[in-house]
Scaffold this motif. Structure first.
Motif, short mmCIF file in Angstrom:
data_model
loop_
_atom_site.label_atom_id
_atom_site.label_comp_id
_atom_site.label_asym_id
_atom_site.label_seq_id
_atom_site.Cartn_x
_atom_site.Cartn_y
_atom_site.Cartn_z
N CYS B 279 9.38 -0.19 -34.73
CA CYS B 279 8.92 -0.62 -36.06
C CYS B 279 9.44 -2.01 -36.38
O CYS B 279 9.08 -2.57 -37.41
N ARG B 280 10.34 -2.52 -35.54
CA ARG B 280 10.98 -3.81 -35.79
C ARG B 280 11.60 -3.87 -37.17
O ARG B 280 11.36 -4.79 -37.95
N LYS B 281 12.38 -2.86 -37.48
CA LYS B 281 13.07 -2.80 -38.77
C LYS B 281 14.41 -2.14 -38.58
O LYS B 281 14.57 -1.33 -37.67
N PRO B 282 15.37 -2.44 -39.43
CA PRO B 282 16.63 -1.70 -39.33
C PRO B 282 16.41 -0.23 -39.65
O PRO B 282 15.47 0.12 -40.38
N GLY B 346 7.09 -1.72 -41.73
CA GLY B 346 7.43 -2.21 -40.40
C GLY B 346 6.25 -2.86 -39.72
O GLY B 346 5.17 -3.03 -40.30
N TYR B 532 21.00 -2.16 -35.23
CA TYR B 532 19.64 -2.12 -35.80
C TYR B 532 19.31 -3.42 -36.50
O TYR B 532 18.61 -3.42 -37.51
N TYR B 534 17.21 -5.55 -36.60
CA TYR B 534 15.86 -6.09 -36.45
C TYR B 534 15.41 -6.60 -37.80
O TYR B 534 16.01 -6.32 -38.83
N GLY B 535 14.28 -7.27 -37.75
CA GLY B 535 13.63 -7.55 -39.01
C GLY B 535 14.01 -8.88 -39.58
O GLY B 535 15.02 -9.49 -39.23
N VAL B 536 13.17 -9.30 -40.48
CA VAL B 536 13.35 -10.59 -41.12
C VAL B 536 13.82 -10.33 -42.53
O VAL B 536 13.15 -9.64 -43.28
N PRO B 537 14.98 -10.87 -42.91
CA PRO B 537 15.40 -10.70 -44.29
C PRO B 537 14.37 -11.34 -45.21
O PRO B 537 13.77 -12.37 -44.86
N ARG B 549 17.88 -13.11 -36.91
CA ARG B 549 19.22 -12.57 -36.87
C ARG B 549 19.57 -12.21 -35.45
O ARG B 549 19.17 -11.18 -34.93
#
Ligand code: HEM
Ligand SMILES: [Cu+2]
Ligand SMILES: [Cu+2]
Lengths: 261, 556
Positions: B279-282, B346, B532, B534-537, B549
């Motif tokens: 899901c490319r998410k924390p 996600g 975990y 992942y993801g863009v803040p 990150r």
């Protein structure tokens, strides 16, 4: 909102149970509908969120980046801890009320139905309506006492007052019945699906089962605890009769006790 | 063979253990080899257990007992249950993935006790073979996987004793494994790695291993007493000798309810690893996840009597266990909401691993709802020991744990072999399994509610049609194994080369080559403090890719 209404509708209108033929069966069905409605709401809600997420947030071609970095959300997490806690608490209390009305907590009973428990001479280990020594009843009817013996692979019914032995259980409609059960060899279980009650029949540990049949008819008695090779064939019948028919059956059999098989 | 190089040794030393495919048949002490040994061995037992399930479903296509003799039917259902629980799910979700992944996750080069680890694995094949061969030699046990006395005392003794022995071996293996996991997670962590930075699967395995270590010895003791009753005619559980048959049930379920969490908590952990990557998410709500695992462990120890609502249990006990059991749904629910929140927003790749994970979520939620219903005494009194219960736990154990095992194989196969699995076959596998599974087990709820008890070879003819429907579903499930097997074998030789990190994952097992070298990393183990990340803040949305990150640091 739609979800809640839909769930309620499903809960009220999908019928997955056989006819209700005892006083506690209708109480049971009430509980079943409540549980089913709550379950349906929850399941459909989660199904909806899941399918929506999979469609809405799927990776489309050309998207290379990541999703949003959301690591948590305390209020939201508190919310979905509190709501289920509240729901299960409600369900637990509600089902205890139901259990009470079925006679399970006999001493606390403020039920409108006739439930009686017998005064057990020897120790009784469990069952429904067993824990109380109350004998009074709103309708003035004393329960019909019957002794049940389970063995590989049959049930035997003994009517102590008339000293009748039978292979089928005959009970009068509208009168409370009190079964005292014990097994000869291994554990069996006495189950009448139409009455919605079941109780293990255990060697060495008598159990009791109190219920009031309501609808005349013939219903299956099923052994529900694995008891050997013929476990699947260990079935019998309970015959619920009008009280007059029941009395005739009693007198007929008292003269010449026969055991039917 | 007998000389193992201590894990701290130089990683380039010449090894005395076989190195090619042969090492998978050896007493290897490499945690990765042991993990795959567990996985393949478990899968072979799964196929055997599946054949037995097929035999059961064939018998049940007709309401009379016609396919096999009645006592053989009872042997088959006993073997089916025992094999699926003790030889497939428990060893695979714990032993296989635990051994493969835990040392990576804590940044170690092997488990804390590598040799104990190998012993634990090598107890399984003989125990399994013994169990299965009992069918051919003496006739297998006939009293179900629960082996309630007095039935288990009165059925033929030889089969029952062999059953007890093999379950004791398997329990022993599981205790050794549990001790090893606890020691590895608590003591083998790479310097600088804090507990609250571990990937969720470590927490799941920590919780599970605590349950294993606390409850399995109780099962062992109980079965030993039972075997005394059988061979030495003692009277612990035998009412005709003054024993108490219900006490066995308390002791048995004191283990076997935790056992269901032993089968499902690791699966929760695995899903928590798989979803964030794809899901490319924390992972949403790390801290609440940890607390809910621990809450499940604690509550899981005090709910066992919900399996005994119709035994001789006094009313207060029924009340207590109803409430305790219902409350397990709360921490369990938290985990599911957290996974849904992980999906939300996600960039989900809909590959086989994700499909199986989402299938797991749906099935488990369904099984959890029926579970909470079963926890209500008045409800349970009607459906206890019926097909409703069969449906409930298959939704949990198959729809939950087995779906996760498949998801995990799709996710980690590139790591195991260095090659990708074929996605189209994977999706076909998912579709067949999902449809077959639901067709097989959903109708069984109705069967139970309407009056069909479980463990019967013959039944009321009114249930024939629904049973046939269920058997068709079972057939589909059997067929669904074919694309999977083909895929796994074919991809091992012909699959697309995966590269070290095909999913761009951040957890440490991906920060090495695929398949990994003998001691996991050629250099020092990486320190992953945000597994975990992942993801863009939200505030950096436009800076995207690189500056995002880069949250694992190498070295100190
Ligand atoms: C939401 C949490 C759950 C609740 C409230 C719950 C409740 C129950 C209850 C009350 C029963 C007894 C039914 C009966 O025999 O009459 C039961 C049976 C069973 N449950 Fe669950 N359950 C839950 C989750 C699980 C999980 C996670 C697993 C396994 C991974 C599981 C596996 C089983 C099994 C194997 C049985 C049947 C055992 C047997 O009689 O052979 N359940 N469950
Ligand atoms: Cu029986
Ligand atoms: Cu349980």
């Amino acid at each position: 909102m739609v979800l809640v209404l839909g769930g309620l509708w499903i809960g009220q209108n999908v019928n997955l149970l056989p006819v209700d033929a005892s006083a506690n069966a209708s109480v049971y069905d009430e509980l079943f509908r409540v549980l089913f409605s709550i379950g349906a709401i929850l399941f459909l809600g989660i199904l909806g969120v899941l399918v929506f997420s999979l469609i809405q947030f799927r990776r489309r071609s050309g998207q290379l980046g990541d999703g949003l970095a959301i690591e948590g959300n305390l209020p939201l997490e508190i919310f979905w801890t509190a709501v289920p806690a509240f729901v299960v608490l409600f369900v637990g209390l509600y089902s205890f009320d139901i259990y009470d009305r079925m006679g399970g907590m006999a001493p606390l009973s403020h039920s409108a139905h006739d439930h009686h428990s017998m005064v057990a001479g020897e120790e009784v280990w469990g069952g429904i309506g067993s824990s109380s020594s109350q004998s009074g009843s709103e309708t003035g009817l004393l329960p019909v006492p019957i002794e049940v013996t389970a063995m590989q692979f049959a049930f035997l019914f003994h009517y102590p007052k008339e000293d009748i032995m039978a292979g089928e259980l005959h009970v009068p409609a509208g009168r409370p019945v009190s079964l005292k059960m014990e097994a000869k060899d291994v554990i069996h279980a006495f189950w009448v699906p139409e009455f919605r009650i079941k109780q293990d029949v255990i060697p060495g540990q008598p159990t009791v089962l109190n219920f009031t049949p309501t609808k005349p008819g013939r219903y299956p008695i099923v052994c529900a605890e694995l008891c050997g090779p013929y476990h699947g064939g260990m079935r019998s019948t309970v015959v619920v009769e009008d009280p007059e028919d029941f009395d005739t059956w009693l007198t007929n059999n008292t003269k010449a006790p026969v055991s039917e098989a | 063979m007998t000389i193992a190089i201590p894990p701290s040794d130089n990683q380039h030393a010449e090894r005395l253990q076989p190195t090619g495919w042969l090492r998978y048949f050896s007493f290897s002490v490499d945690h990765k080899v042991i993990g795959l040994q567990y996985l393949v061995c478990g899968f072979i037992f799964y196929l055997i257990g599946g054949l037995l399930a097929g035999a059961i479903r064939i018998e049940l296509t007709s309401p009379i007992s016609d396919f096999m003799p009645r006592d053989v039917y009872n042997q088959v259902l006993t073997l089916h249950g025992t094999i699926m629980i003790f030889l497939w799910i428990v060893p695979v979700v714990n032993g296989a993935f635990g051994n493969y992944l835990i040392p990576f996750y804590v940044g170690a080069r092997d488990m804390a006790f590598p040799r104990l680890n190998a012993v634990a694995f090598w107890m399984i094949p003989p125990a399994g073979l013994m169990l299965i061969s009992s069918y051919f030699i003496t006739g297998a046990a006939q009293s179900g996987w629960t082996a309630y006395p007095p039935l288990s005392i009165t059925t033929p003794a030889a089969g029952q004793i062999i059953w007890i022995l093999s379950v004791l071996f398997l329990g022993g293996s599981s205790i050794f494994g549990g001790i090893n996991f606890i020691a590895t997670i608590l003591k083998m962590r790479r310097p600088g790695l804090k507990l609250m930075q571990l990937p969720m699967y470590c927490w799941a395995m920590l919780g599970t291993s605590i349950l294993v270590v606390l409850s399995t010895p109780v099962l062992a003791g109980t079965l030993i007493l039972l075997s005394f009753d059988i061979v030495a005619h003692t009277g612990f559980f035998n009412p005709s000798m003054g024993g108490n048959a219900v006490v066995y049930q308390h002791l048995f379920w004191f283990y076997s309810h935790p056992a269901v969490y032993i089968m499902v908590l690791p699966a929760f952990g695995l899903v928590s690893e798989i979803l964030p990557v794809h899901c490319r998410k924390p992972l949403f709500g790390y801290v609440t996840m940890v607390y809910s695992i621990m809450a499940i462990v604690v509550l899981g120890l005090v709910v066992w009597a919900h399996h005994m609502f119709t035994s001789g249990t006094p009313p207060w006990m029924r009340l207590f266990f109803t409430i305790a059991t219902s409350f397990i749904a709360v921490p369990t629910g938290i985990k599911f909401f957290n996974w849904l929140a992980t999906l939300w927003g996600g960039r989900i790749t809909l590959n086989s691993a994700v499909l199986f994970s989402c299938g797991f979520i749906l099935n488990f939620v369904f099984g959890g709802i029926t579970g909470v219903a079963l926890a209500q005494v008045p409800f349970d009194i009607h459906v206890h020991d019926t097909y409703f219960v069969v449906a409930h736990f298959h939704y949990i154990v198959y729809g939950g744990s087995v779906f996760v095992i498949f998801a995990s194989i799709y996710h980690w196969y590139p790591k195991f072999t260095g090659r990708m699995l074929n996605e189209d076959l994977g999706r076909l596998h998912f579709l067949l399994t999902f449809v077959g599974f639901n067709l097989c087990f959903a109708p069984q709820h109705w069967l139970g509610l309407y009056g069909m008890p479980r463990r019967v070879a013959e039944y009321d003819p009114q249930f024939a049609f629904v049973n046939q429907l269920s058997s068709v579903g079972a057939l589909l499930m059997a067929i669904s194994t074919l694309p999977f097997l083909f895929n796994v074998v074919q991809s091992a030789f012909k699959g697309r080369i995966a590269g070290d990190n095909p999913w761009n994952a951040l957890t440490p097992e991906w920060l090495t080559s695929s398949p990994p070298p003998v001691e996991n990393w050629t250099g020092e183990a990486p320190l992953v403090t945000e597994p975990y990340g992942y993801g863009v803040p939200a505030d950096q949305l436009d800076l995207a890719a690189t500056s995002g990150r880069d949250l694992w640091t190498n070295g100190q």
